[in-house]
Motif scaffolding. Structure first.
Motif, PDB file in Angstrom:
ATOM      1  N   ALA A 208      25.675  60.287  17.110  1.00  0.00           N
ATOM      2  CA  ALA A 208      24.263  59.919  17.088  1.00  0.00           C
ATOM      3  C   ALA A 208      24.111  58.486  17.582  1.00  0.00           C
ATOM      4  O   ALA A 208      25.004  57.652  17.407  1.00  0.00           O
ATOM      5  N   ILE A 209      22.969  58.212  18.209  1.00  0.00           N
ATOM      6  CA  ILE A 209      22.592  56.841  18.534  1.00  0.00           C
ATOM      7  C   ILE A 209      22.005  56.223  17.275  1.00  0.00           C
ATOM      8  O   ILE A 209      21.127  56.819  16.632  1.00  0.00           O
TER       9      ILE A 209
ATOM     10  N   ALA B 150      12.227  52.979  22.973  1.00  0.00           N
ATOM     11  CA  ALA B 150      12.570  54.252  23.600  1.00  0.00           C
ATOM     12  C   ALA B 150      14.067  54.462  23.411  1.00  0.00           C
ATOM     13  O   ALA B 150      14.878  53.669  23.893  1.00  0.00           O
ATOM     14  N   VAL B 151      14.420  55.500  22.668  1.00  0.00           N
ATOM     15  CA  VAL B 151      15.818  55.894  22.513  1.00  0.00           C
ATOM     16  C   VAL B 151      16.111  56.894  23.623  1.00  0.00           C
ATOM     17  O   VAL B 151      15.487  57.953  23.685  1.00  0.00           O
TER      18      VAL B 151
ATOM     19  N   ALA C 289      23.784  56.205  26.571  1.00  0.00           N
ATOM     20  CA  ALA C 289      22.928  55.992  25.410  1.00  0.00           C
ATOM     21  C   ALA C 289      22.425  54.563  25.439  1.00  0.00           C
ATOM     22  O   ALA C 289      23.217  53.628  25.304  1.00  0.00           O
ATOM     23  N   VAL C 290      21.113  54.388  25.616  1.00  0.00           N
ATOM     24  CA  VAL C 290      20.527  53.051  25.693  1.00  0.00           C
ATOM     25  C   VAL C 290      19.192  53.063  24.957  1.00  0.00           C
ATOM     26  O   VAL C 290      18.394  53.996  25.115  1.00  0.00           O
ATOM     27  N   VAL C 291      18.952  52.022  24.175  1.00  0.00           N
ATOM     28  CA  VAL C 291      17.669  51.849  23.498  1.00  0.00           C
ATOM     29  C   VAL C 291      16.937  50.696  24.154  1.00  0.00           C
ATOM     30  O   VAL C 291      17.491  49.607  24.317  1.00  0.00           O
TER      31      VAL C 291
ATOM     32  N   VAL D 294      16.954  45.711  26.907  1.00  0.00           N
ATOM     33  CA  VAL D 294      17.893  46.500  26.119  1.00  0.00           C
ATOM     34  C   VAL D 294      17.930  45.963  24.690  1.00  0.00           C
ATOM     35  O   VAL D 294      17.974  44.742  24.476  1.00  0.00           O
ATOM     36  N   LEU D 295      17.945  46.858  23.725  1.00  0.00           N
ATOM     37  CA  LEU D 295      17.998  46.472  22.318  1.00  0.00           C
ATOM     38  C   LEU D 295      19.346  46.863  21.704  1.00  0.00           C
ATOM     39  O   LEU D 295      20.019  47.777  22.185  1.00  0.00           O
ATOM     40  N   PRO D 296      19.751  46.171  20.642  1.00  0.00           N
ATOM     41  CA  PRO D 296      21.037  46.500  20.000  1.00  0.00           C
ATOM     42  C   PRO D 296      21.029  47.905  19.414  1.00  0.00           C
ATOM     43  O   PRO D 296      20.080  48.313  18.734  1.00  0.00           O
ATOM     44  N   ALA D 297      22.080  48.647  19.683  1.00  0.00           N
ATOM     45  CA  ALA D 297      22.249  50.002  19.168  1.00  0.00           C
ATOM     46  C   ALA D 297      23.724  50.340  19.258  1.00  0.00           C
ATOM     47  O   ALA D 297      24.525  49.605  19.840  1.00  0.00           O
ATOM     48  N   SER D 298      24.099  51.468  18.681  1.00  0.00           N
ATOM     49  CA  SER D 298      25.484  51.922  18.759  1.00  0.00           C
ATOM     50  C   SER D 298      25.501  53.440  18.744  1.00  0.00           C
ATOM     51  O   SER D 298      24.484  54.084  18.474  1.00  0.00           O
ATOM     52  N   VAL D 299      26.671  54.008  19.054  1.00  0.00           N
ATOM     53  CA  VAL D 299      26.879  55.447  18.947  1.00  0.00           C
ATOM     54  C   VAL D 299      28.026  55.678  17.980  1.00  0.00           C
ATOM     55  O   VAL D 299      29.120  55.130  18.150  1.00  0.00           O
TER      56      VAL D 299
END
Length: 357
Positions: free
Chosen positions: A32-33, A66-67, A76-78, A150-155
């Motif tokens: 999951a993102i 936007a996910v 995968a980019v937010v 781009v915002l911080p996110a992870s998978v």
């Protein structure tokens, strides 16, 4: 850049009114993102749902986001959905007007049905502009040449998300119909457990042709596989893709150099790793764990693997490689990243834009 029509616009429907629950009916090992913004519970967007929707227009802690997910590129980019006027930087308060005008336009994104170099092309419903998903750059329309923030996110896995973010919400599948459910361009009822890209992910080929069973694009290098997972980081006009194998391999080399007296474990050397890179003027530490990769601003500590492949030692304490949290209550600042296949990063930035080149 090769842009082509593949399916009708919105044949893969975005999720525009997302709902979340603490429970998840799918496999806990599903990826999951994950986003974890200050001021709001963490949220997980399972890839098994995003296969059929590719975009979630959401708002978290007052920030329109936007996910986005491109299955062909594993990208995968937010993004921040705010454009025009001031380009919002993550962490800048709304009361701070030093960056310029606060007159901004919030975009709502849909799936255009086009691919650019095998990557999803988004369109915004406000201006009909088109945006390359992996770059976040407008390639046609009113905002051509502009790029989303781009915002911080992870998978990571849903199971790991639950462990690290108790009380966080998991995206609820909205149901409906999607082109990704059918064998052709027609929309079909969604069956979220059908795994439409499983064979593609397991195969050697890459790109749309490989997904459709019509061959594959050529890959002119043997040091990286085209579908190697890469964490892409950009700062001050510099782009660097960090391949997972080079993070794990670098850490394995360090562990092996210590000798048997240091009792390095197999898990630490084969499943996890850590490297520090400098991009622009910012030192960044990248952790690889069995569940994913994450990047944080480096505090200057020397991090080492431990007997727990999810954790790293540094500055006299232990750190969670997924969240950047330490056992003594400190937190590393997460860096905005893109997670994608090596071929997609190379399409966007060239063959030299990899750590270890």
């Amino acid at each position: 850049m090769n842009v082509r029509d593949v399916v009708p616009r919105d044949a893969i429907p975005s999720i525009d009114e997302p709902a979340f629950a603490e429970t998840y009916d799918g496999d806990p090992d599903d990826e999951a993102i994950v986003i974890d913004f200050e001021g709001a519970p963490a949220r997980a967007y399972p890839l098994g749902i995003l296969h059929y929707h590719e975009i979630v227009n959401d708002e978290v802690a007052g920030r329109p986001i936007a996910v986005t997910w491109c299955p062909l590129c594993a990208s995968a980019v937010v993004y921040d959905r705010t454009v025009d006027g001031r380009a919002l930087e993550f962490g800048v308060s709304e009361s701070d007007t030093s960056g310029g005008s606060k007159d901004s336009l919030v975009l709502s994104f849909g799936v255009s049905g086009k691919l650019a170099d095998d990557d999803l092309v988004l369109y915004d419903r406000e201006t009909d502009s088109e945006w390359k998903q992996s770059l976040g750059e407008c390639i046609a329309g009113e905002f051509e040449g502009r790029a989303l923030t781009v915002l911080p996110a992870s998978v990571t896995t849903v199971e790991r998300f639950r462990r690290d973010h108790r009380g966080g919400g998991v995206l609820v599948p909205p149901g409906g119909r999607s082109e990704a459910s059918g064998d052709g361009p027609e929309m079909a009822p969604i069956e979220y457990d059908a795994a439409p890209y499983e064979r593609y992910f397991a195969g050697d080929g890459f790109g749309l042709a490989a997904h459709r069973g019509d061959g594959s694009r050529e890959w002119g290098r043997d040091d990286l596989a085209p579908k190697e997972i890469v964490l892409g980081i950009e700062r001050d006009g510099t782009a660097l893709g960090v391949p997972r194998s080079r993070v794990v391999g670098a850490d394995a080399d360090r562990e092996n150099a210590r000798g048997p007296e240091d009792e390095a474990t197999d898990d630490a050397t084969t499943e996890s790793g850590v490297v520090t890179v400098t991009i622009g003027d910012l030192p960044i530490v990248v952790f690889a764990t069995p569940d994913g990769m994450a990047a944080f601003e480096s505090p200057g500590y020397a991090f080492t693997s431990t007997d727990d492949p999810h954790a790293f030692d540094g500055d006299g304490t232990r750190w969670n490689g997924a969240t950047g949290e330490s056992t003594d209550g400190r937190n590393l600042a997460r860096v905005p990243t893109r997670r994608l296949f090596a071929f997609a990063w190379q399409d966007d930035h060239g063959p030299e834009a990899f750590y270890g080149e």
